[in-house]
Motif scaffolding. Structure first.
Motif, short mmCIF file in Angstrom:
data_model
loop_
_atom_site.label_atom_id
_atom_site.label_comp_id
_atom_site.label_asym_id
_atom_site.label_seq_id
_atom_site.Cartn_x
_atom_site.Cartn_y
_atom_site.Cartn_z
N TYR A 146 0.86 -1.19 0.00
CA TYR A 146 0.00 0.00 0.00
C TYR A 146 0.89 1.24 0.00
O TYR A 146 1.76 1.40 0.85
CB TYR A 146 -0.89 -0.03 1.22
CG TYR A 146 -2.02 0.97 1.23
CD1 TYR A 146 -3.02 0.94 0.27
CD2 TYR A 146 -2.12 1.92 2.25
CE1 TYR A 146 -4.08 1.84 0.30
CE2 TYR A 146 -3.18 2.81 2.30
CZ TYR A 146 -4.16 2.77 1.32
OH TYR A 146 -5.20 3.66 1.36
N SER A 147 0.67 2.13 -0.97
CA SER A 147 1.63 3.22 -1.20
C SER A 147 0.94 4.44 -1.81
O SER A 147 -0.28 4.48 -1.97
CB SER A 147 2.71 2.73 -2.16
OG SER A 147 2.12 2.42 -3.43
N ARG A 202 -0.02 16.27 -2.59
CA ARG A 202 1.12 16.64 -1.74
C ARG A 202 0.99 16.08 -0.33
O ARG A 202 1.99 15.69 0.28
CB ARG A 202 1.27 18.16 -1.72
CG ARG A 202 1.76 18.71 -3.05
CD ARG A 202 1.90 20.22 -3.04
NE ARG A 202 2.46 20.70 -4.31
CZ ARG A 202 2.59 21.98 -4.62
NH1 ARG A 202 2.20 22.91 -3.78
NH2 ARG A 202 3.11 22.33 -5.78
N VAL A 203 -0.22 16.04 0.19
CA VAL A 203 -0.42 15.45 1.52
C VAL A 203 -0.11 13.95 1.50
O VAL A 203 0.59 13.43 2.38
CB VAL A 203 -1.86 15.69 2.02
CG1 VAL A 203 -2.17 14.82 3.25
CG2 VAL A 203 -2.06 17.17 2.37
N VAL A 204 -0.62 13.26 0.49
CA VAL A 204 -0.38 11.82 0.38
C VAL A 204 1.12 11.55 0.25
O VAL A 204 1.67 10.66 0.92
CB VAL A 204 -1.14 11.22 -0.83
CG1 VAL A 204 -0.75 9.76 -1.04
CG2 VAL A 204 -2.64 11.33 -0.61
N ASN A 209 6.18 9.50 2.38
CA ASN A 209 7.64 9.62 2.35
C ASN A 209 8.25 9.38 3.73
O ASN A 209 9.46 9.16 3.84
CB ASN A 209 8.05 10.99 1.82
CG ASN A 209 7.97 11.06 0.31
OD1 ASN A 209 7.89 10.05 -0.38
ND2 ASN A 209 7.97 12.27 -0.23
N LYS A 210 7.40 9.43 4.75
CA LYS A 210 7.85 9.12 6.12
C LYS A 210 6.87 8.13 6.73
O LYS A 210 6.31 8.35 7.79
CB LYS A 210 7.94 10.40 6.94
CG LYS A 210 8.94 11.41 6.36
CD LYS A 210 9.08 12.66 7.18
CE LYS A 210 10.10 13.60 6.56
NZ LYS A 210 10.28 14.85 7.34
N ARG A 211 6.68 7.02 6.03
CA ARG A 211 5.62 6.07 6.36
C ARG A 211 5.80 5.40 7.71
O ARG A 211 4.84 4.85 8.25
CB ARG A 211 5.45 5.04 5.25
CG ARG A 211 6.62 4.14 5.00
CD ARG A 211 6.33 3.23 3.81
NE ARG A 211 5.16 2.39 4.02
CZ ARG A 211 4.36 1.95 3.06
NH1 ARG A 211 4.59 2.27 1.80
NH2 ARG A 211 3.34 1.17 3.35
#
Length: 266
Positions: A146-147, A202-204, A209-211
Motif C-alpha cells: 500500500y503506497s 502533496r499530503v499523500v 515519504n515518512k511512512r
C-alpha cells in the motif's frame, strides 16, 4: 524486426495471442479513439485497425515511427513524440480517448500520474506493467504494498488487474513477470470529493515519504499544532493504515483549515 534500444527501456511484444487478449480486454468500440503509448512494431496497434474511429500511435523511436508509417499508411496516425511531453489537449476534439500500450517500465508511474492529471480527457488507461506494480496499485491498507500509487490510482479511478503476462512473450525477455491493468477514470467517483487535487497529492506524498512515522509527527513539520488540534481525526496512525476515503477526508480537512496558505510549503 527492430533491435530494441536499451536506454529506451524497449521490450517488444512478439506474441500475437497476447496482443489479441489485450485487445479483447479493451473491447474496442467503433466510436473509440485509441492513443497507443509506445507502439513499437505495431503488434498491438494492428488489433484496432478497422475496429475503431481513430488510432494514434505515439512513438519516441524514429526507427519505429518510420516502420509504422510504412506498415499502416493512413490507417494509423503516427506521432513521433515522447508521450510524457505530449499535450493531451490535442485530442480534446475527439471526446474522451482510450490510452493503451506496452510501456517502458521505468516510466510507469510518470505515465500513470500524467493520465490522472488529464483524466477528464481519458475514458480509461490499459497498459502493461510489472506485476509488482500492478499489485501495488490495487493494494489495500495495512500491507507493505500500500503506497502513494495505491492511493492515487484508487482515488481517481477504478483500478483492476486484467491478467498476468509471462516474460516469454517479449523481445528481449525481461527479468520480471508482467500484468495488464486498467484504470477506469469514468468510475473514479471518489475524485469528486477531493477539494484540491494538488493539495491532496502533496499530503499523500508527504506522509508516505515518512511512512514509519505517525501522521501527527509528519504533519506537524508543516502545519501548526493549533491547526492539527482542530482535526477530528486520529493522527496516531501511520499512513498505511488509512483507507483512500480517509486520506481524502484528511486532505479536505487540512485544506479547509490551512491549505490555501500552506499548499506551497508541502
Amino acid at each position: 524486426m527492430l533491435k530494441p534500444v536499451k536506454y529506451l527501456g524497449q521490450h517488444f511484444l512478439n506474441d500475437k495471442n497476447i496482443a489479441r487478449k489485450i485487445a479483447e480486454a479493451i473491447n474496442p468500440q467503433l466510436d473509440d479513439v485509441i492513443v497507443e503509448i509506445g507502439a513499437g512494431e505495431g503488434f498491438l496497434t494492428e488489433q484496432f485497425v478497422g475496429k475503431v474511429r481513430k488510432i494514434f500511435a505515439v512513438e519516441v523511436d524514429k526507427r519505429a515511427v518510420d516502420f509504422l508509417r510504412v506498415r499502416f499508411e493512413d490507417k494509423v496516425e503516427v506521432l513521433h513524440n515522447d508521450f510524457l511531453k505530449l499535450n493531451l489537449k490535442m485530442f480534446e476534439s475527439y471526446g474522451k480517448i482510450r490510452l493503451v500500450g506496452n510501456i517502458p517500465y521505468n516510466i510507469t508511474s510518470s505515465i500513470i500520474f500524467k493520465a490522472i492529471e488529464n483524466r477528464r480527457l481519458i475514458k480509461d488507461l490499459i497498459i502493461m506493467v510489472q506485476l509488482e506494480v500492478a499489485l501495488r496499485i490495487v493494494s489495500q491498507p495495512g500491507v507493505k504494498d500500500y503506497s502513494i500509487l495505491s492511493v492515487m490510482c484508487q482515488a481517481y479511478s477504478k483500478p483492476e488487474i486484467l491478467f498476468r503476462v509471462s516474460r516469454n512473450v517479449f523481445y528481449p525477455r525481461p527479468n520480471v513477470t508482467s500484468a495488464v491493468i486498467r484504470l477506469d477514470f469514468e468510475r473514479g467517483e471518489r475524485a469528486e470529493r477531493i477539494s484540491d487535487d494538488v493539495f491532496f497529492r502533496r499530503v499523500v506524498k508527504l506522509v508516505f515519504n515518512k511512512r514509519r512515522k505517525i501522521l501527527k509527527n509528519t504533519l506537524k513539520e508543516i502545519f501548526d499544532e493549533a491547526i492539527l488540534s482542530q482535526l477530528e481525526f486520529d493522527l496516531t496512525r501511520r499512513p498505511e493504515q488509512l483507507t483512500v476515503d480517509e486520506f481524502i477526508d484528511l486532505s479536505n480537512s487540512l485544506y479547509n483549515l490551512a491549505g490555501k496558505i500552506k499548499v506551497n510549503d508541502l
